[in-house]
Design a protein around this motif. Sequence first.
Motif, short mmCIF file in Angstrom:
data_model
loop_
_atom_site.label_atom_id
_atom_site.label_comp_id
_atom_site.label_asym_id
_atom_site.label_seq_id
_atom_site.Cartn_x
_atom_site.Cartn_y
_atom_site.Cartn_z
N HIS A 237 -20.16 -70.95 -33.56
CA HIS A 237 -21.48 -70.42 -33.19
C HIS A 237 -22.59 -71.42 -33.51
CE1 HIS A 237 -22.71 -69.74 -37.34
NE2 HIS A 237 -21.47 -69.34 -37.56
N GLY A 238 -23.72 -71.27 -32.82
CA GLY A 238 -24.88 -72.11 -33.07
C GLY A 238 -25.51 -71.82 -34.43
N LEU B 31 -29.01 -66.28 -34.27
CA LEU B 31 -29.20 -67.70 -34.02
C LEU B 31 -30.68 -68.05 -34.16
CD1 LEU B 31 -27.04 -68.29 -30.81
CD2 LEU B 31 -26.37 -68.61 -33.20
N GLY C 259 -29.93 -73.11 -32.80
CA GLY C 259 -28.65 -72.48 -32.46
C GLY C 259 -28.56 -72.07 -31.00
N ALA D 236 -25.86 -73.49 -28.19
CA ALA D 236 -25.03 -72.66 -27.31
C ALA D 236 -25.04 -73.22 -25.89
CB ALA D 236 -25.52 -71.22 -27.33
N THR E 161 -22.08 -65.11 -32.86
CA THR E 161 -21.05 -65.60 -31.94
C THR E 161 -21.25 -65.01 -30.54
OG1 THR E 161 -19.63 -63.91 -32.94
CG2 THR E 161 -19.26 -66.18 -33.60
N THR F 155 -24.03 -66.92 -28.95
CA THR F 155 -23.56 -68.26 -28.58
C THR F 155 -22.74 -68.19 -27.30
OG1 THR F 155 -23.56 -69.00 -30.89
CG2 THR F 155 -22.22 -70.27 -29.34
N GLN G 261 -21.43 -77.62 -34.97
CA GLN G 261 -22.03 -76.63 -34.08
C GLN G 261 -22.50 -77.32 -32.81
OE1 GLN G 261 -24.58 -75.30 -37.35
NE2 GLN G 261 -23.75 -73.25 -37.10
#
Length: 197
Positions: free
Chosen positions: A11-12, A30, A34, A38, A66, A69, A183
């Motif tokens: 995930h971001g 995020l 983030g 993604a 998640t 993302t 990431q």
Amino acid sequence: MNRAPIYFVRHGETDWNAEGRLQGQRDTPLNRKGLAQAAEAGERLRGLLGDGLADLPYLASPMERTRHTMEGLRTALGLDPAGYVTDPRLREIGFGAWEGLTWKDVRRSDPARAQARDRDRWGYCPPGEGAESYAMVAERVRPLLESLDRPTIIVAHGGVARAVMVTLGAASREEAPHLEILQGRILVFEAGGRRWA
């Protein structure tokens, strides 16, 4: 395990990642970086796989970071953001009473347990409800990995990536807990090995 490739995306970034906090099974959103990671992961997947991305299975941990993302990378690919499946076996390792703390906090407030974990990163289970060891996460994800029969995109967590590495024979139990899980990049598992894309 001899299997089709897995394209694993961590995930971001979240604010807790940026602060070095143990997120575990806490839901954290995020941050701006983030969200960009993604989309970057989606572009990297397009570069790796080209056409046919719409036909592959997409699996994600059910946690907010998640799911968002996955939705961001699918949007970047021009796919329906909601066209994926969540699987609870992909949720992050539980850090129990340590969730929300930094490693510096843990070492200061719980030095004996922190040292015990340093001696056995793979097998150590932190204190508190919901806590797990990497070995426990590997047992949780093994049946899912064994069920995959074609190339699959997975969005999950750093702890899950380490468990997947060991389960697939792409890292040792001693090595995996110390590896950085990036990431916005793709960790490709194929032919018993691993590489970053």
